[in-house]
Design a protein around this motif. Structure first.
Motif, PDB file in Angstrom:
ATOM      1  N   SER A  96       0.808  -1.057  -0.112  1.00 33.37           N
ATOM      2  CA  SER A  96      -0.303   0.469   0.498  1.00 33.37           C
ATOM      3  C   SER A  96       0.888   1.261   0.052  1.00 33.37           C
ATOM      4  O   SER A  96       1.536   1.087   0.459  1.00 33.37           O
ATOM      5  CB  SER A  96      -1.109   0.178   1.076  1.00 33.37           C
ATOM      6  N   LEU A 261      -7.469   3.061   4.040  1.00 38.12           N
ATOM      7  CA  LEU A 261      -7.208   0.674   3.890  1.00 38.12           C
ATOM      8  C   LEU A 261      -9.065   0.563   3.733  1.00 38.12           C
ATOM      9  O   LEU A 261      -9.372   0.209   2.952  1.00 38.12           O
ATOM     10  CB  LEU A 261      -6.883   0.453   4.601  1.00 38.12           C
ATOM     11  N   GLU A 264     -10.035   2.224   0.389  1.00 35.12           N
ATOM     12  CA  GLU A 264      -9.965   1.700  -0.416  1.00 35.12           C
ATOM     13  C   GLU A 264     -10.528  -0.063  -1.295  1.00 35.12           C
ATOM     14  O   GLU A 264     -10.661  -0.321  -2.365  1.00 35.12           O
ATOM     15  CB  GLU A 264      -8.145   1.213  -0.612  1.00 35.12           C
ATOM     16  N   THR A 295      -1.946  -7.412   7.042  1.00 35.54           N
ATOM     17  CA  THR A 295      -1.016  -6.401   7.293  1.00 35.54           C
ATOM     18  C   THR A 295      -0.272  -6.956   8.196  1.00 35.54           C
ATOM     19  O   THR A 295       1.228  -6.668   8.877  1.00 35.54           O
ATOM     20  CB  THR A 295      -1.821  -5.933   6.833  1.00 35.54           C
ATOM     21  N   THR A 307      -2.812  -4.067   0.851  1.00 41.31           N
ATOM     22  CA  THR A 307      -4.065  -3.351   0.653  1.00 41.31           C
ATOM     23  C   THR A 307      -4.275  -4.548  -0.793  1.00 41.31           C
ATOM     24  O   THR A 307      -4.325  -4.704  -1.731  1.00 41.31           O
ATOM     25  CB  THR A 307      -4.337  -2.083  -0.081  1.00 41.31           C
ATOM     26  N   TYR A 309      -5.479  -4.347  -4.276  1.00 34.41           N
ATOM     27  CA  TYR A 309      -4.742  -3.622  -5.579  1.00 34.41           C
ATOM     28  C   TYR A 309      -5.682  -3.212  -6.443  1.00 34.41           C
ATOM     29  O   TYR A 309      -5.798  -4.163  -7.431  1.00 34.41           O
ATOM     30  CB  TYR A 309      -3.232  -4.847  -5.704  1.00 34.41           C
TER      31      TYR A 309
END
Length: 450
Positions: A96, A261, A264, A295, A307, A309
């Protein structure tokens, strides 16, 4: 016979073969619980690896993390994500960019341990949010992030990444560094998309990267140091692991990243739902938990925070293949390649112009997918609240507005996300609080002439 787009198969059932396994009819997509033939699935999975490696390697190169370790944990995190989401949500978990600024600030005297500790805590916090969403439902996420907001976030991510395609990390390492190679790479991608039919057309990004790399090799534009490193690298070896350490300062610096995050991941779920025609809201909490635990795992061993993608959303949009089988291939491939120093060295030989040409197409697709969310959700842009929400957020993200407060730094993606949320809910609150417009008095009928 393929599954209906509105009737997903149960978790962990075997993938149904889409059609004849070789082709996709116009207007169709390969759904998450379907797959093409295994050779074609392997090809799509490799293309996902190609799409993610530029950004996944860029983050550790900037932050000073070991690239091979980050690649290893991105693959492992992807497999963990697929397990937690019940094999229903296609996604690759790469490095990320939201972690770059806080990680650089959290590194103490060059030691990455405190930064890794901050990443671990951020992962735990994101997983906790996911657990709440899974137990309480995602309606509050829908209320917090309606389609106009999620579409704006997806669009601004693509537009925010646009300068990366042109100038790389700011040192002239994108299209700017090798414009001829970049243009040829992009042209090869576009040509392969329309000139070939069936599977080859769906490998356009991979083919374009290969064409660009070969051209660079012929022109002598490969980095000599990278070529020497490739020659000397071992074929098999463990990545370099690092243990985290914990400090309050590092945690305070890194923990705000979870806001990005969440946006996203929510944007990813909404984008995949829009492209496949399926409601994936019930998997939103699992997506947060999957990314949070991935993570946390990466931070525990020396890898960058992960994250869902956006680059791989671009690949799915280009190929119309959303099969989770391709992501199992991609995750396993990344893990195996992370155990090969030779591959890590090969990645470093890919010229900047090749990455710039490929990401020009991929980042553009991401931005357009934001607009697609608006279209599919029939967002009413005659409503000034929707109009101003999208307008402000997209510009903040595209211009990469930056705010620094002490050791904290927030970039365009974070600020654009905050702008979308603040503008939408602030303006909507005001419209609810203002007095209603009085109805106009009826006009009396005209007096008839005598």
């Amino acid at each position: 016979m393929t599954q209906s787009s509105t009737e997903p198969r149960s978790r962990w059932s075997a993938w149904a073969v889409h059609g004849d396994g070789r082709s996709i009819r116009p207007g169709d997509v390969v759904h998450p619980d379907e797959r093409l033939s295994w050779p074609r699935t392997l090809g799509v999975g490799v293309q996902h690896v190609v799409a993610m490696f530029g950004a996944t390697f860029t983050v550790p190169l900037i932050t000073g993390f070991p690239p091979a370790t980050t690649l290893f944990f991105s693959g492992l995190g992807t497999l963990l994500f697929l397990l937690i989401t019940g094999n229903r949500l296609p996604s690759y978990l790469g490095s990320s960019f939201a972690f770059i600024a806080p990680v650089l600030a959290a590194k103490a005297g060059g030691d990455i341990g405190p930064a890794l500790g901050g990443i671990v805590v951020a992962g735990v916090a994101l997983a906790a949010v996911g657990l709440v969403v899974q137990l309480a439902g995602s309606r509050w996420i829908d209320a917090l992030m309606p389609p106009v907001v999620t579409g704006a976030i997806v669009a601004l991510i693509g537009l925010n990444l646009a300068p990366v395609a042109w100038d790389g990390d700011g040192s002239g390492t994108g299209v700017k560094a090798q414009p001829l190679i970049a243009v040829v790479t992009l042209a090869a991608i576009l040509l392969a998309t329309v000139a070939f039919r069936g599977f080859l057309a769906r490998l356009s990004i991979l083919l374009g990267v290969v064409v660009g790399w070969v051209l660079a090799a012929v022109l002598g534009d490969l980095d000599p140091k990278a070529v020497d490193g490739l020659r000397d690298a071992a074929w098999v070896g463990l990545p370099e692991f690092h243990a985290p350490s914990f400090s309050l300062r590092a945690v305070v610096l890194v923990i705000p990243v979870i806001l990005v995050l969440i946006a996203e991941n929510a944007g990813h779920v909404k984008a995949v739902a829009a492209m496949t025609g399926r409601n994936l809201d019930r998997d939103m909490g699992r997506a947060f938990m999957g990314d949070g635990l991935a993570t946390m795992l990466a931070g525990s061993g020396g890898g960058s925070g992960t994250t869902t993608y956006a680059e791989n959303i671009g690949v799915m949009a280009a190929t119309r293949v959303y099969s989770t089988a391709a992501y199992w291939v991609a995750g396993l491939t990344a893990v195996l390649l992370g155990l090969s120093p030779k591959f890590g060295a090969l990645i470093l030989t890919v010229p900047a112009g090749v990455l710039g040409g490929a990401t020009t197409a991929l980042y553009g697709l991401i931005a357009i997918l934001g607009a697609r969310i608006w279209i599919e959700s029939r967002v009413d842009f005659h409503d000034p609240v929707n109009l101003m929400t999208a307008a402000v957020a997209v510009i903040v993200g595209a211009a990469n507005y930056t705010l620094t407060a002490g050791d904290l730094s927030f970039n365009g993606i974070a600020l654009g996300t905050a702008a979308a949320l603040t503008v939408y809910h602030g303006m909507r609150l005001i419209t609810h609080l203002r007095p209603p417009t009085p109805a106009p008095r009826p006009t009396p009928p005209p007096t008839p002439p005598r």
